[in-house]
Design a protein around this motif. Sequence first.
Motif, mmCIF file in Angstrom:
data_model
loop_
_atom_site.group_PDB
_atom_site.id
_atom_site.type_symbol
_atom_site.label_atom_id
_atom_site.label_comp_id
_atom_site.label_asym_id
_atom_site.label_seq_id
_atom_site.Cartn_x
_atom_site.Cartn_y
_atom_site.Cartn_z
ATOM 1 N N GLY A 298 0.812 -1.205 0.000
ATOM 2 C CA GLY A 298 0.000 0.000 0.000
ATOM 3 C C GLY A 298 0.850 1.261 0.000
ATOM 4 O O GLY A 298 2.077 1.219 -0.086
ATOM 5 N N CYS A 299 0.182 2.415 0.099
ATOM 6 C CA CYS A 299 0.900 3.688 0.111
ATOM 7 C C CYS A 299 1.781 3.793 1.351
ATOM 8 O O CYS A 299 1.471 3.233 2.401
ATOM 9 C CB CYS A 299 -0.097 4.850 0.093
ATOM 10 N N PRO A 300 2.890 4.515 1.247
ATOM 11 C CA PRO A 300 3.816 4.628 2.381
ATOM 12 C C PRO A 300 3.168 5.260 3.607
ATOM 13 O O PRO A 300 2.278 6.109 3.497
ATOM 14 C CB PRO A 300 4.927 5.524 1.838
ATOM 15 N N ILE A 301 3.639 4.818 4.756
ATOM 16 C CA ILE A 301 3.252 5.414 6.025
ATOM 17 C C ILE A 301 4.287 6.470 6.382
ATOM 18 O O ILE A 301 5.491 6.205 6.371
ATOM 19 C CB ILE A 301 3.180 4.351 7.141
ATOM 20 N N PHE A 302 3.824 7.676 6.678
ATOM 21 C CA PHE A 302 4.743 8.742 7.063
ATOM 22 C C PHE A 302 5.491 8.394 8.342
ATOM 23 O O PHE A 302 4.941 7.818 9.269
ATOM 24 C CB PHE A 302 3.980 10.054 7.265
ATOM 25 N N GLY A 303 6.764 8.782 8.399
ATOM 26 C CA GLY A 303 7.477 8.774 9.655
ATOM 27 C C GLY A 303 8.617 7.795 9.747
ATOM 28 O O GLY A 303 9.229 7.408 8.745
ATOM 29 N N TYR A 304 8.887 7.370 10.954
ATOM 30 C CA TYR A 304 10.069 6.570 11.246
ATOM 31 C C TYR A 304 10.128 5.298 10.419
ATOM 32 O O TYR A 304 11.198 4.882 9.970
ATOM 33 C CB TYR A 304 10.077 6.233 12.740
ATOM 34 N N ASN A 305 8.987 4.665 10.192
ATOM 35 C CA ASN A 305 8.974 3.351 9.552
ATOM 36 C C ASN A 305 8.827 3.396 8.034
ATOM 37 O O ASN A 305 8.644 2.354 7.400
ATOM 38 C CB ASN A 305 7.863 2.502 10.156
ATOM 39 N N VAL A 306 8.948 4.568 7.426
ATOM 40 C CA VAL A 306 8.851 4.655 5.966
ATOM 41 C C VAL A 306 10.007 3.939 5.282
ATOM 42 O O VAL A 306 9.950 3.620 4.090
ATOM 43 C CB VAL A 306 8.774 6.132 5.520
ATOM 44 N N ILE A 307 11.048 3.633 6.031
ATOM 45 C CA ILE A 307 12.195 2.897 5.481
ATOM 46 C C ILE A 307 11.751 1.566 4.877
ATOM 47 O O ILE A 307 12.423 1.012 3.996
ATOM 48 C CB ILE A 307 13.263 2.680 6.590
ATOM 49 N N ARG A 308 10.607 1.046 5.307
ATOM 50 C CA ARG A 308 10.099 -0.219 4.764
ATOM 51 C C ARG A 308 9.763 -0.099 3.278
ATOM 52 O O ARG A 308 9.683 -1.100 2.573
ATOM 53 C CB ARG A 308 8.847 -0.657 5.539
ATOM 54 N N TRP A 309 9.541 1.108 2.813
ATOM 55 C CA TRP A 309 9.204 1.343 1.397
ATOM 56 C C TRP A 309 10.436 1.777 0.593
ATOM 57 O O TRP A 309 10.300 2.215 -0.542
ATOM 58 C CB TRP A 309 8.109 2.409 1.286
ATOM 59 N N LYS A 310 11.606 1.651 1.160
ATOM 60 C CA LYS A 310 12.821 2.163 0.542
ATOM 61 C C LYS A 310 13.003 1.663 -0.887
ATOM 62 O O LYS A 310 13.232 2.455 -1.812
ATOM 63 C CB LYS A 310 14.038 1.780 1.389
ATOM 64 N N ASP A 311 12.920 0.360 -1.100
ATOM 65 C CA ASP A 311 13.233 -0.208 -2.411
ATOM 66 C C ASP A 311 12.293 0.294 -3.492
ATOM 67 O O ASP A 311 12.727 0.684 -4.584
ATOM 68 C CB ASP A 311 13.194 -1.734 -2.346
ATOM 69 N N VAL A 312 10.995 0.323 -3.204
ATOM 70 C CA VAL A 312 10.045 0.751 -4.230
ATOM 71 C C VAL A 312 10.147 2.259 -4.465
ATOM 72 O O VAL A 312 10.030 2.734 -5.606
ATOM 73 C CB VAL A 312 8.601 0.339 -3.865
ATOM 74 N N LEU A 313 10.406 3.035 -3.415
ATOM 75 C CA LEU A 313 10.521 4.487 -3.572
ATOM 76 C C LEU A 313 11.751 4.869 -4.376
ATOM 77 O O LEU A 313 11.736 5.841 -5.133
ATOM 78 C CB LEU A 313 10.559 5.165 -2.200
ATOM 79 N N ASN A 314 12.830 4.125 -4.226
ATOM 80 C CA ASN A 314 14.047 4.422 -4.983
ATOM 81 C C ASN A 314 13.871 4.187 -6.474
ATOM 82 O O ASN A 314 14.677 4.654 -7.286
ATOM 83 C CB ASN A 314 15.212 3.584 -4.456
ATOM 84 N N GLN A 315 12.807 3.464 -6.842
ATOM 85 C CA GLN A 315 12.553 3.179 -8.249
ATOM 86 C C GLN A 315 11.551 4.144 -8.869
ATOM 87 O O GLN A 315 11.325 4.134 -10.070
ATOM 88 C CB GLN A 315 12.049 1.740 -8.403
ATOM 89 N N LEU A 316 10.919 4.977 -8.040
ATOM 90 C CA LEU A 316 9.877 5.879 -8.538
ATOM 91 C C LEU A 316 10.415 7.281 -8.759
ATOM 92 O O LEU A 316 11.335 7.730 -8.089
ATOM 93 C CB LEU A 316 8.722 5.945 -7.536
ATOM 94 N N ASN A 317 9.807 7.975 -9.706
ATOM 95 C CA ASN A 317 10.123 9.385 -9.899
ATOM 96 C C ASN A 317 9.246 10.280 -9.031
ATOM 97 O O ASN A 317 9.595 11.420 -8.758
ATOM 98 C CB ASN A 317 9.938 9.772 -11.375
ATOM 99 N N GLN A 318 8.100 9.739 -8.612
ATOM 100 C CA GLN A 318 7.163 10.511 -7.789
ATOM 101 C C GLN A 318 7.692 10.624 -6.372
ATOM 102 O O GLN A 318 7.955 9.628 -5.711
ATOM 103 C CB GLN A 318 5.800 9.807 -7.762
ATOM 104 N N THR A 319 7.887 11.836 -5.896
ATOM 105 C CA THR A 319 8.387 11.993 -4.536
ATOM 106 C C THR A 319 7.427 12.764 -3.630
ATOM 107 O O THR A 319 7.584 12.732 -2.412
ATOM 108 C CB THR A 319 9.743 12.727 -4.522
ATOM 109 N N LYS A 320 6.459 13.468 -4.166
ATOM 110 C CA LYS A 320 5.555 14.263 -3.334
ATOM 111 C C LYS A 320 4.410 13.412 -2.799
ATOM 112 O O LYS A 320 3.641 12.836 -3.573
ATOM 113 C CB LYS A 320 4.980 15.438 -4.129
ATOM 114 N N PHE A 321 4.295 13.375 -1.462
ATOM 115 C CA PHE A 321 3.223 12.635 -0.816
ATOM 116 C C PHE A 321 2.529 13.550 0.189
ATOM 117 O O PHE A 321 3.187 14.319 0.902
ATOM 118 C CB PHE A 321 3.779 11.402 -0.087
#
Length: 454
Positions: A298-321
Motif C-alpha cells: 500500500g501507500c507509504p506510512i509517514f514517519g520513522y517506519n517509511v524505510i520499509r518502502w525504501k526499495d520501491v521508492l528508490n525506483q519511482l520518480n514521484q516523490t511528493k506525498f
Amino acid sequence: MFLWSCLTPFLLITVQLCKGSPDQRCEEFTDLDITHAIIGTSLRIRLLLYTRDNDDCGVLLSHTKLAEYPEFKMSNPTTFIIHGYRPTGSPPIWLSNFTKLLLAKQDMNVVVVDWNYGAANLNYFKVVEKTYKVADNLTAFIKVMQEHGTSLSAIHMIGVSLGAHISGFVGANLNSSIGRITALDPAGPTFTGKPLEMRLDSTDAQFVDVLHTDIDFLGFRAPLGHIDFYANGGTDQPGCPKTVLSPGSYFKCDHQRSVLLFMDTINETCTSQAFPCSSYEDFLDGRCMSCDRFGAAGCPIFGYNVIRWKDVLNQLNQTKFYFNTNADSPFCLTNYRVDVMIWNQKPQKGYMDIKISDGTNEAVAIIEHKATQFMKDTEITILAMFDRNIESVKNVSLKYYSGVGYHSKRKLRILRIRFTPLDHKKKPLCRYDILLVNKKEFTFRPIPCEETRS
C-alpha cells in the motif's frame, strides 16, 4: 572529595553521575539565552551519547578517542539528532523525549549534536556559514567510528531545519554511503535555489526522507529526497496561530511541528498513510487515492517506519506525498474514500460533514475546502479524513450544506453512498436511497455493499 573531583572550578552545583561510569557525569545540552544570541556565539560542537542503559544521562564524547567509551556499542546502529537555528539560545524542548522514544524503539546509540554555541545568533546568515564546519566535524567523527568497525549503512541522521542540510553535507562528504537521512522541515532561507552541493538532496544517503511543514516561510518548498511528505499541504499546520498576535508561536509553530509529527510515529501507536499526488489541491479533491503502484504494502506510512518502502521508492520518480493531521497528538487521521451517486435531475453543489460511530465513540470528517459538484448518474469521489479511528463502524451520520443560505430547502437525493477504508483492508460499507435536507443531520446503519457481499 569525590564530588568535588567531578566539578570544574566554574561549576559549583551538584551533578548527577552516569550509571556504570563512576568517572563521568551526566552532561546537558548547552543552555544559553537571548544575551548570547545578541552578542553572537562562536562555534563549539559537543556530542552527547544516550543509550538504553542511560536514556536520561548524556555522556560527553571525545571526537577522537571512542575506545574510551564502552557505552558506545559499535555493533549497534547509531542515530544522530542535529538541531537547527537557535535564535534565543534555549535547548530544544522536544530533545529529551525524542531521544527516549528512539531508544525505546531500538537498542541503538543516540548521539545528540549540540552546536548551540554557533547556532545561537540573531544573525541567521552567520549561523548558516557555520553549518559547513559542523558537517566537517561530524564527518571526521564518523570516520573514527568507521575505524572502530561501524558500518555507514547503520547510521541514521535526523536533521531539523539547518540540521537537515548539515546531514546532507555529511552524507555528501561520505560519498552517499550513510544509510538514512531524515530531514524535518529543511531550512529554506539561503538554501532555496542553490545547487545540490550547497543543500540537502536525494544523493546524500542511501535513503532520504523529508517532511515539509512550513514551505511558505522557514522551510524548503521543493522536493529534496527519495520521498517528500507535505503535512497539511506543507504550510499552515492545524492548531498553529494564523496571525502575529501570538508572535513567538506564529513564527515557529509550523516549523517545529515537523519534529512533533515525526516523534508521534516512532512507537507506531498512530500512523498516517500518505498519498502520491502532484498537488495538495488534487489530494483534497480525492484525485490521488490509488496505491496500486506500491503493491500489497500500500501507500507509504509517514514517519520513522517509511524505510520499509525504501526499495520501491528508490525506483519511482514521484516523490511528493500528502497527508493531513489533527492539531494535537495523536496527530494521525483515518482516511476513507467516499463515493456518492445522486438522482437529482439538476446538478447540486454543496458541502458535507460525516460522522462514523461504533455506538460509543465517534469520529468526524468535515469536508469544506471547496464545494463538491454532484451530478446525476455520475459517481463523485470524496476524500474523508476522520479525526480518529473507529474499528467497527455501526452508525454513519451525514449533514449536507447546500451553500445557498441557511433556510434553503434544497435537498440532495442520494442513490448510493459507499465508504471504503484506505488505511486498512476492510470491506466497504454502503447505504442506498437517502434524502438529505439542507443542514439537517441524517443517521443510518451502513450495510456491506451489494457488490462485495459474499
